[in-house]
Design a protein around this motif. Structure first.
Motif, PDB file in Angstrom:
ATOM      1  N   ALA A  84      59.663  16.462  40.871  1.00 22.65           N
ATOM      2  CA  ALA A  84      58.727  15.967  41.902  1.00 22.65           C
ATOM      3  C   ALA A  84      59.304  16.211  43.290  1.00 22.65           C
ATOM      4  CB  ALA A  84      58.444  14.476  41.688  1.00 22.65           C
TER       5      ALA A  84
ATOM      6  N   ASN B 146      57.483  18.285  46.209  1.00 23.68           N
ATOM      7  CA  ASN B 146      56.938  17.586  47.382  1.00 23.68           C
ATOM      8  C   ASN B 146      57.766  17.706  48.660  1.00 23.68           C
ATOM      9  OD1 ASN B 146      54.883  16.512  45.786  1.00 23.68           O
ATOM     10  ND2 ASN B 146      56.147  14.761  45.175  1.00 23.68           N
TER      11      ASN B 146
ATOM     12  N   LEU C  42      70.803  13.349  45.603  1.00 20.78           N
ATOM     13  CA  LEU C  42      70.646  12.180  44.731  1.00 20.78           C
ATOM     14  C   LEU C  42      71.870  12.110  43.814  1.00 20.78           C
ATOM     15  CD1 LEU C  42      68.674   9.943  43.630  1.00 20.78           C
ATOM     16  CD2 LEU C  42      67.872  11.662  42.005  1.00 20.78           C
TER      17      LEU C  42
ATOM     18  N   PHE D 189      71.344   4.524  41.384  1.00 22.96           N
ATOM     19  CA  PHE D 189      71.106   5.713  42.196  1.00 22.96           C
ATOM     20  C   PHE D 189      71.668   5.482  43.590  1.00 22.96           C
ATOM     21  CE2 PHE D 189      67.365   6.003  39.330  1.00 22.96           C
ATOM     22  CZ  PHE D 189      67.545   7.305  38.868  1.00 22.96           C
TER      23      PHE D 189
ATOM     24  N   ASP E  20      58.363   2.840  42.579  1.00 25.39           N
ATOM     25  CA  ASP E  20      58.596   3.649  41.383  1.00 25.39           C
ATOM     26  C   ASP E  20      59.280   2.804  40.312  1.00 25.39           C
ATOM     27  OD1 ASP E  20      59.684   5.539  39.499  1.00 25.39           O
ATOM     28  OD2 ASP E  20      59.410   7.102  41.010  1.00 25.39           O
TER      29      ASP E  20
END
Ligand SMILES: Cc1cc2nc3c(=O)[nH]c(=O)nc-3n(C[C@H](O)[C@H](O)[C@H](O)COP(=O)(O)O)c2cc1C
Length: 130
Positions: A25, A29, A39, A46, A67
């Motif tokens: 994603a 995006n 990340l 995270f 999310d």
């Protein structure tokens, strides 16, 4: 432009497919939104650094915050920047060395050179958490 760093807690059932979907994603995006970054996933938490125009970051963070693949998003840094640090990274997954002893050194090498010393310290400390 702005730079934002947050940490969060992964959902207990999160797996490699989820990580792959997140990165997919991101590469779909982020380019059109002018967002770059990296990340880090340590198996439980995270840490993400995102940089780009304020409007894009606000929109992204609104998505990220709801999310269900993670919770407890805490912003550690939010700084104005004049230049991107992660120019070439639509969202790079920075891997952590298996051994906690070598994590700090290998991540230190992988982080962008121009990262402010304080932000670098925060990220290295995160990576050394078990
Ligand atoms: C830790 C984490 C980091 C994420 N980073 C990004 C990102 O950089 N860019 C992005 O578009 N979505 C990212 N997502 C996914 C968003 O929350 C959201 O699912 C996605 O933007 C929806 O995109 P879509 O509408 O194109 O499917 C991330 C999710 C998590 C859990």
């Amino acid at each position: 432009m702005r730079q934002l760093v947050y940490i969060s807690t992964a959902a207990p059932d999160l797996d490699q497919v989820d990580i792959a979907n997140i990165l997919e994603a991101s590469s779909r995006n982020n380019p059109e939104r002018g967002i770059t970054g990296f990340l880090i996933f340590n198996g439980r938490n995270f840490l993400q650094l995102v940089e780009g125009p304020k409007n894009s970051l606000d929109a992204l963070m609104a998505n990220i915050q709801r999310d269900p693949r993670h919770s407890g998003v805490v912003r550690l840094e939010e700084n104005p920047i004049t230049e991107r640090l992660c120019e070439k990274w639509t969202m790079k997954q920075l891997m952590l060395a298996d051994s906690i002893d070598t994590r700090e050194a290998s991540l230190d090498q992988a982080l962008p050179e121009a990262l402010a010393a304080r932000v670098r310290r925060t990220i290295l400390n995160f990576a050394s958490l078990n």
